[in-house]
Design a protein around this motif. Sequence first.
Motif, PDB file in Angstrom:
ATOM      1  N   SER A 160      -3.521 -41.549  -5.613  1.00 12.50           N
ATOM      2  CA  SER A 160      -3.295 -42.048  -6.978  1.00 12.50           C
ATOM      3  C   SER A 160      -3.575 -40.942  -8.002  1.00 12.50           C
ATOM      4  N   ASP A 161      -4.322 -39.891  -7.537  1.00 12.56           N
ATOM      5  CA  ASP A 161      -4.489 -38.705  -8.396  1.00 12.56           C
ATOM      6  C   ASP A 161      -4.566 -37.503  -7.452  1.00 12.56           C
ATOM      7  N   PHE A 162      -4.686 -36.300  -8.004  1.00 18.72           N
ATOM      8  CA  PHE A 162      -4.557 -35.091  -7.173  1.00 18.72           C
ATOM      9  C   PHE A 162      -5.883 -34.358  -6.977  1.00 18.72           C
ATOM     10  N   ALA A 163      -6.987 -35.100  -7.059  1.00 22.32           N
ATOM     11  CA  ALA A 163      -8.308 -34.470  -6.836  1.00 22.32           C
ATOM     12  C   ALA A 163      -8.400 -33.883  -5.431  1.00 22.32           C
ATOM     13  N   MET A 164      -7.708 -34.489  -4.467  1.00 20.69           N
ATOM     14  CA  MET A 164      -7.793 -34.020  -3.058  1.00 20.69           C
ATOM     15  C   MET A 164      -7.144 -32.656  -2.868  1.00 20.69           C
ATOM     16  N   LEU A 165      -6.353 -32.178  -3.856  1.00 19.63           N
ATOM     17  CA  LEU A 165      -5.666 -30.886  -3.707  1.00 19.63           C
ATOM     18  C   LEU A 165      -6.665 -29.788  -3.378  1.00 19.63           C
ATOM     19  N   ALA A 166      -7.892 -29.927  -3.894  1.00 18.98           N
ATOM     20  CA  ALA A 166      -8.931 -28.905  -3.670  1.00 18.98           C
ATOM     21  C   ALA A 166      -9.311 -28.809  -2.187  1.00 18.98           C
ATOM     22  N   GLN A 167      -9.001 -29.857  -1.405  1.00 21.96           N
ATOM     23  CA  GLN A 167      -9.312 -29.842   0.032  1.00 21.96           C
ATOM     24  C   GLN A 167      -8.150 -29.276   0.863  1.00 21.96           C
ATOM     25  N   GLY A 168      -7.113 -28.791   0.159  1.00 19.02           N
ATOM     26  CA  GLY A 168      -5.902 -28.349   0.866  1.00 19.02           C
ATOM     27  C   GLY A 168      -6.160 -27.279   1.904  1.00 19.02           C
TER      28      GLY A 168
END
Length: 271
Positions: A160-168
């Motif tokens: 629902s948001d892109f906070a997880m991008l940091a875990q890419g």
Amino acid sequence: MLTSFYKMHGLGNDFVILDERTGDLSLTPARIAALAHRRRGIGCDQLVTLRAPAAEGADVFVRFFNPDGSEAGACGNASRCVADLVWRLSGNATPVLQTLAGLLPTHRTPDGLVTVDMGAPRTGWEDVPLARAVDTLHLPLPGDPAAASMGNPHATFFVSDFAMLAQGHALEHDPLFPQRANIGFARMDTPEHMRLKVHERGAGVTEACGSGACAAVVNAVRRGLAARTCTVELDGGTLHITWSEQTNHVLMTGSATMAFEGTVDLAAYPS
Ligand SMILES: N[C@H](CCC[C@H](N)C(=O)O)C(=O)O
């Protein structure tokens, strides 16, 4: 000796294209990484080479390399750029690209975009590939992603948001992905409209990822979240994706842009 190159991009996902049809350029992983370097080289998300085709019916053999020197079996944005380049150089508006992922037919649209038939997605665990036999629709990872291959491995997280991008980066290197993986984060605004950000294997976060958009739509359709024709909005712009029920192939349509042509002295780069 100076070697010509083309600098192109697909929605800001940028490429250095080198033509090896007139001779091998000794592109070792070290030389590829040096050429792709944003300060010490030309700079690109992927380096692309052209060779004479070996496959019947193909117009050019295309290979894709990440800035870390690793090779990718597919690269959607670069495939559109190569199709556009072949048209600019030869007038052929429907080149067939031979890639490690197979033969990719292409054509130009009346409004100057390029459509690539990216072929059928591979959704078996051993095809992605994954390290063990798990359901590729619900991987045993926090965030419950799905996985599919377009000739290169993709995992798609529905967010629902892109906070997880940091875990890419950590996800790219998860042991579940023996060949690493491209990591997509997809927000479904409607079944026909997806907002997508991608941390690319061997490249990091890019402005757009064509094969990632294809894989994300396939995974969303498999999950019942998307229609088979879906607009994918990436940081760098929009791709139109259709996963055909009749052919099981994924069609990707979007722009291809020639930024500049140049010459490079390869002798100045590591061999
Ligand atoms: N930018 C490319 C994806 C490159 C994939 C590469 N990062 C890999 O190792 O698979 C695209 O538009 O599809």
